[in-house]
Design an enzyme around this catalytic site. Sequence first.
Site, PDB file in Angstrom:
ATOM      1  N   ALA A 127       0.971  -1.287  -0.069  1.00 26.40           N
ATOM      2  CA  ALA A 127      -0.007   0.035   0.092  1.00 26.40           C
ATOM      3  C   ALA A 127       0.811   1.183   0.087  1.00 26.40           C
ATOM      4  O   ALA A 127       2.340   1.167   0.032  1.00 26.40           O
ATOM      5  CB  ALA A 127      -1.032   0.149   1.077  1.00 26.40           C
ATOM      6  N   LYS A 128       0.294   2.334  -0.350  1.00 31.97           N
ATOM      7  CA  LYS A 128       0.945   3.642  -0.208  1.00 31.97           C
ATOM      8  C   LYS A 128       0.207   4.903   0.067  1.00 31.97           C
ATOM      9  O   LYS A 128      -1.219   4.591  -0.532  1.00 31.97           O
ATOM     10  CB  LYS A 128       2.027   3.718  -1.363  1.00 31.97           C
ATOM     11  CG  LYS A 128       3.006   4.891  -0.896  1.00 31.97           C
ATOM     12  CD  LYS A 128       4.270   4.202  -0.348  1.00 31.97           C
ATOM     13  CE  LYS A 128       5.479   4.958  -0.395  1.00 31.97           C
ATOM     14  NZ  LYS A 128       6.470   3.810  -0.163  1.00 31.97           N
TER      15      LYS A 128
END
Length: 442
Positions: A127-128
């Site tokens: 994720a980011k």
Amino acid sequence: MDTDNRDGAPAAPAKSPSRARKANRKPSVFEVAGKQFGRAADALGLDEHLRTILSQPKNELIVNFPVRMDDGTFQLFKGYRIQHSNIMGPYKGGMRYHPEVHLDEVKALAAWMTWKSALLEIPFGGAKGGIKFDPTRHSRGELERITRRFTHALGSNIGPEHDIPAPDMGTNSQTMVWMMDTFMNSGSRERKNAQRGVVTGKSVTSGGSRGRSKATGQGLVYMVQEWSEENAFNLDGARVSVQGFGKVGAAAAQILNRLGCILVAVQDHTGAIINPEGIHPKRLKEYIGRTGGVAGYPAGDAVDKETFFGAEVDIFIPAALEMQITAETAPLLKCRLVAEGANGPTDLEGERILAEKGIHVLPDILANAGGVTVSYFEWLQNRRAEQWTLEDVDTRLHRQMVRAYRTMRRLSNEHRISNRTAAYLHGLMRIQEVYRERGIFP
Ligand code: GLU
């Protein structure tokens, strides 16, 4: 990069980067990430439906939230959290505060986290996230309110068993402690302490891990050491240039300096400096702490971008934004090794030119994986209410990264593919195996 492509324009699927070329424009960051993935998918013969699934993130969350500024006015902020994959474990990845943050970039960064965790055999997905703003233009109080309100807006989209943020560009352990505190105080009281692992990269006092702040730089140096051993290269006296002197670049430069390497060139958003006699990394870091950038550093000559990239060194460490080694800059490089501290610092043309010039590459998903690896250790320590010694953290980090390095090199030799494709390949094989066993719900 054109503005149209920055926010939300659909990226070309991994298989057809030619679309970008036809349109006669530079591929976007997400298209570059897609192409890298596509190469490994080809090398593996990845199941077609997995190629389709993995070519896009699972969830894309965008929040707009208001925050009161010190002068009493209100400002609206745009925050992102892109969850690429959770097939191997909870979503995992940093939060970036930077004026250039945009959807296409965060999507690429999220995908890179999936490949990074899979390569390192860490039980996390990818994720980011981040907020599109310049944190250097805000007071501590404003930063705290921005961070807390963002955490609140994300709500149950993050959590220690679901999605675990960490620091990235423009954020630090203080940001993570504010996130943790906001999250812990928003849930039920009896579960409060079990929520500590909602973020990693916290200060050691508030539940962080020893060795986390230098982990990305430390891991990068472990990989440079492995490379040196494999190539019978002596690091003592080796010349190094670094782009970006933040958490990653400065830590790597300092650790390399202790191994006898000489830092000869540094560039950041304020300018570039060269000193063939050697730049003292600690003093430069202190100077940047006072002034905000390398510009004006007295013990070095100010140079332009071309001179910086053309500096004669052994090792070049990009540790800033993505897409820095390009058709324009790659031809200038005079080094034996590029060790990617940044995520996605090399675009497709840059990659081709490096290969042509015989420059070795330690790809980002390996070279900068020390951060997420020690994040994993922090998450484990939080779960077990333990605190490991620095020696313990470093020993485990070294073991895990060296294993990934050797796997990558073996696959690269066996399949005659680049280090980057080999690094992807290992992660993809593991992901494919899990998908084959679990199938697709329902
Ligand atoms: N932001 C770092 C990275 O890009 C660390 C991520 C983490 O620790 O979760 O790898």
